[in-house]
Enzyme design. Structure first.
Site, PDB file in Angstrom:
ATOM      1  N   MET A  24      29.411  18.065 -20.822  1.00  9.82           N
ATOM      2  CA  MET A  24      29.506  17.373 -19.539  1.00  9.82           C
ATOM      3  C   MET A  24      28.103  16.968 -19.061  1.00  9.82           C
ATOM      4  O   MET A  24      27.890  16.751 -17.867  1.00  9.82           O
ATOM      5  CB  MET A  24      30.207  18.248 -18.498  1.00  9.82           C
ATOM      6  CG  MET A  24      31.649  18.560 -18.905  1.00  9.82           C
ATOM      7  SD  MET A  24      32.736  18.862 -17.522  1.00  9.82           S
ATOM      8  CE  MET A  24      31.961  20.285 -16.791  1.00  9.82           C
ATOM      9  N   GLY A  25      27.155  16.893 -19.990  1.00 11.10           N
ATOM     10  CA  GLY A  25      25.803  16.474 -19.629  1.00 11.10           C
ATOM     11  C   GLY A  25      25.041  17.570 -18.911  1.00 11.10           C
ATOM     12  O   GLY A  25      25.391  18.743 -19.012  1.00 11.10           O
ATOM     13  N   HIS A  71      20.939  21.425 -21.497  1.00 10.92           N
ATOM     14  CA  HIS A  71      19.870  22.424 -21.580  1.00 10.92           C
ATOM     15  C   HIS A  71      19.826  22.956 -23.003  1.00 10.92           C
ATOM     16  O   HIS A  71      20.597  22.497 -23.866  1.00 10.92           O
ATOM     17  CB  HIS A  71      20.102  23.534 -20.547  1.00 10.92           C
ATOM     18  CG  HIS A  71      21.486  24.090 -20.576  1.00 10.92           C
ATOM     19  ND1 HIS A  71      21.989  24.800 -21.638  1.00 10.92           N
ATOM     20  CD2 HIS A  71      22.507  23.995 -19.677  1.00 10.92           C
ATOM     21  CE1 HIS A  71      23.235  25.149 -21.393  1.00 10.92           C
ATOM     22  NE2 HIS A  71      23.584  24.658 -20.216  1.00 10.92           N
ATOM     23  N   HIS A  80      23.098  23.704 -24.896  1.00 12.11           N
ATOM     24  CA  HIS A  80      23.752  22.564 -25.555  1.00 12.11           C
ATOM     25  C   HIS A  80      23.001  22.173 -26.826  1.00 12.11           C
ATOM     26  O   HIS A  80      23.616  21.859 -27.850  1.00 12.11           O
ATOM     27  CB  HIS A  80      23.762  21.337 -24.631  1.00 12.11           C
ATOM     28  CG  HIS A  80      24.523  21.517 -23.361  1.00 12.11           C
ATOM     29  ND1 HIS A  80      23.908  21.660 -22.134  1.00 12.11           N
ATOM     30  CD2 HIS A  80      25.856  21.572 -23.123  1.00 12.11           C
ATOM     31  CE1 HIS A  80      24.830  21.780 -21.200  1.00 12.11           C
ATOM     32  NE2 HIS A  80      26.021  21.740 -21.768  1.00 12.11           N
ATOM     33  N   GLU A  83      29.778  30.049 -26.517  1.00  9.47           N
ATOM     34  CA  GLU A  83      30.524  31.277 -26.163  1.00  9.47           C
ATOM     35  C   GLU A  83      30.363  31.698 -24.705  1.00  9.47           C
ATOM     36  O   GLU A  83      30.999  32.643 -24.267  1.00  9.47           O
ATOM     37  CB  GLU A  83      30.091  32.434 -27.070  1.00  9.47           C
ATOM     38  CG  GLU A  83      30.767  32.386 -28.427  1.00  9.47           C
ATOM     39  CD  GLU A  83      30.472  33.598 -29.285  1.00  9.47           C
ATOM     40  OE1 GLU A  83      29.507  34.331 -28.993  1.00  9.47           O
ATOM     41  OE2 GLU A  83      31.209  33.800 -30.263  1.00  9.47           O
ATOM     42  N   GLN A 143      37.437  29.569 -22.744  1.00  4.16           N
ATOM     43  CA  GLN A 143      37.670  28.150 -23.043  1.00  4.16           C
ATOM     44  C   GLN A 143      37.876  27.931 -24.546  1.00  4.16           C
ATOM     45  O   GLN A 143      38.695  27.105 -24.956  1.00  4.16           O
ATOM     46  CB  GLN A 143      36.480  27.320 -22.546  1.00  4.16           C
ATOM     47  CG  GLN A 143      36.520  25.869 -22.973  1.00  4.16           C
ATOM     48  CD  GLN A 143      35.465  25.018 -22.309  1.00  4.16           C
ATOM     49  OE1 GLN A 143      35.686  24.507 -21.224  1.00  4.16           O
ATOM     50  NE2 GLN A 143      34.321  24.844 -22.940  1.00  4.16           N
ATOM     51  N   SER A 155      24.395  24.559 -16.737  1.00  3.23           N
ATOM     52  CA  SER A 155      24.013  23.370 -15.966  1.00  3.23           C
ATOM     53  C   SER A 155      24.003  23.680 -14.477  1.00  3.23           C
ATOM     54  O   SER A 155      23.341  22.991 -13.704  1.00  3.23           O
ATOM     55  CB  SER A 155      25.007  22.239 -16.248  1.00  3.23           C
ATOM     56  OG  SER A 155      25.062  22.000 -17.635  1.00  3.23           O
TER      57      SER A 155
HETATM   58  O1  PAF Z   1      32.365  23.279 -21.633  1.00  4.11           O
HETATM   59  C1  PAF Z   1      32.273  22.134 -21.170  1.00  4.11           C
HETATM   60  O2  PAF Z   1      31.184  21.601 -20.878  1.00  4.11           O
HETATM   61  C2  PAF Z   1      33.533  21.328 -20.904  1.00  4.11           C
HETATM   62  O3  PAF Z   1      34.545  22.154 -20.451  1.00  4.11           O
HETATM   63  C3  PAF Z   1      33.986  20.499 -22.109  1.00  4.11           C
HETATM   64  C4  PAF Z   1      34.402  21.372 -23.269  1.00  4.11           C
HETATM   65  C5  PAF Z   1      32.871  19.554 -22.528  1.00  4.11           C
HETATM   66  C6  PAF Z   1      35.192  19.638 -21.720  1.00  4.11           C
HETATM   67  O4  PAF Z   1      34.889  18.768 -20.669  1.00  4.11           O
END
Ligand code: PAF
Length: 281
Positions: free
Chosen positions: A30-31, A34, A37, A148, A153, A186
């Site tokens: 989702m941008g 950091h 990611h 993780e 999720q 984020s």
């Molecule tokens: O973990 C995230 O940043 C979001 O939930 C994802 C997996 C990109 C889905 O929008």
């Protein structure tokens, strides 16, 4: 690196790569990127010929409109980081491109999605399933990478992939932490200087609690974690559960985790910033 904004162009690029028998890795984000990611991107870079990173603040997974409104959006800085990390394609679509029509799909995700985040954030996991299934469909990658930190999720995405029949390797990558132990997120940029100073207590308390496993019950450890974090200025635990690592169901006795080490999952409000973290026992 090429920035792609339409699904048509994305599909074309991926098709070209697959025609040449290249493997494709997808990192959905989702941008507000950091090092957490970037560690996913690095892993994807190592495993695949072509790396696609999506940057899309997905409205359907926000159950709180204020959270969606204030979610950090830093496209220019994100692109600079992705370019440096050797990404081939950054897919950065508009909301209209992804959702030309409202997505009314309801995923039957079962018990993994009913506890913890599922209970606290109604609709959140359905929204995650919607966007990730769309991305999986658009890219049909060989592998997809998730951090993780959002432990539950990953279980939900595995369930969605199973329901939808996606033949994609879902790869979980370890949490990245700041030097003081705070899990990279984020949302950390929203912390005040004082909150940023106290927030590492979350990981510190979780780490301390691991050593208690041999001589304390699950309930005692849960109480220790909750009380210790709550005693820190500006911090309030929303939930702390110790769960089976596969089913995500809270355990009462340590031996109830039959699928591997139990995992402690916490959500803490630090002021009005909601932070999550977890630890393996
Ligand atoms: O973990 C995230 O940043 C979001 O939930 C994802 C997996 C990109 C889905 O929008």
């Amino acid at each position: 690196m090429e920035v792609i904004r339409t699904i048509k162009a994305l599909k074309q690029k991926v098709a070209e790569a697959k025609e040449k028998n290249k493997s494709v890795g997808l990192v959905p984000t989702m941008g507000a990127l950091h090092q957490g990611h970037i560690s996913l991107v690095e892993r994807a870079r190592k495993d695949n010929d072509v790396v696609v990173v999506s940057v899309f603040v997905n409205p359907t997974q926000f159950n709180n409109p204020e959270d969606l409104r204030t979610y950090p959006r830093t496209e220019e800085a994100d692109c600079a980081l992705l370019e440096k990390a050797g990404v081939d394609y950054a897919f950065i679509p508009s909301v209209e491109e992804v959702y030309p029509e409202p997505d009314t799909r309801r995923f039957d995700l079962g018990p993994v999605a009913e506890v913890m985040e599922g209970a606290m954030r109604p609709g959140h996991f359905n929204g995650v399933a919607q966007i990730v299934s769309k991305l999986f469909d658009m890219v049909q990658p060989h592998r997809a990478y998730f951090g993780e930190k959002d432990f539950q999720q990953i279980a939900v995405i595995r369930k969605m992939a199973q329901i939808c029949g996606f033949d994609i390797d879902i790869i979980d990558c370890p949490i990245k932490r700041e030097a003081d132990g705070l899990a990279m997120s984020s949302r950390n940029v929203r912390l005040t200087p004082h909150q940023r100073e106290v927030a590492p207590a979350i990981h510190k308390v979780l780490s301390e609690s691991v050593a208690m496993k041999n001589s304390n019950s699950v309930e005692e450890v849960k109480k220790f974690v909750t009380d210790s974090i709550n005693s820190v200025d500006e911090m309030e635990v929303e939930y702390y559960e110790i769960v089976d690592p596969l089913t995500m169901q809270p355990i009462e006795k340590w031996e109830d985790a039959v699928n591997g080490n139990p995992v402690g999952c916490v959500t803490v409000y630090c002021g009005n910033v909601r932070l999550i973290d977890n630890i393996k026992y």
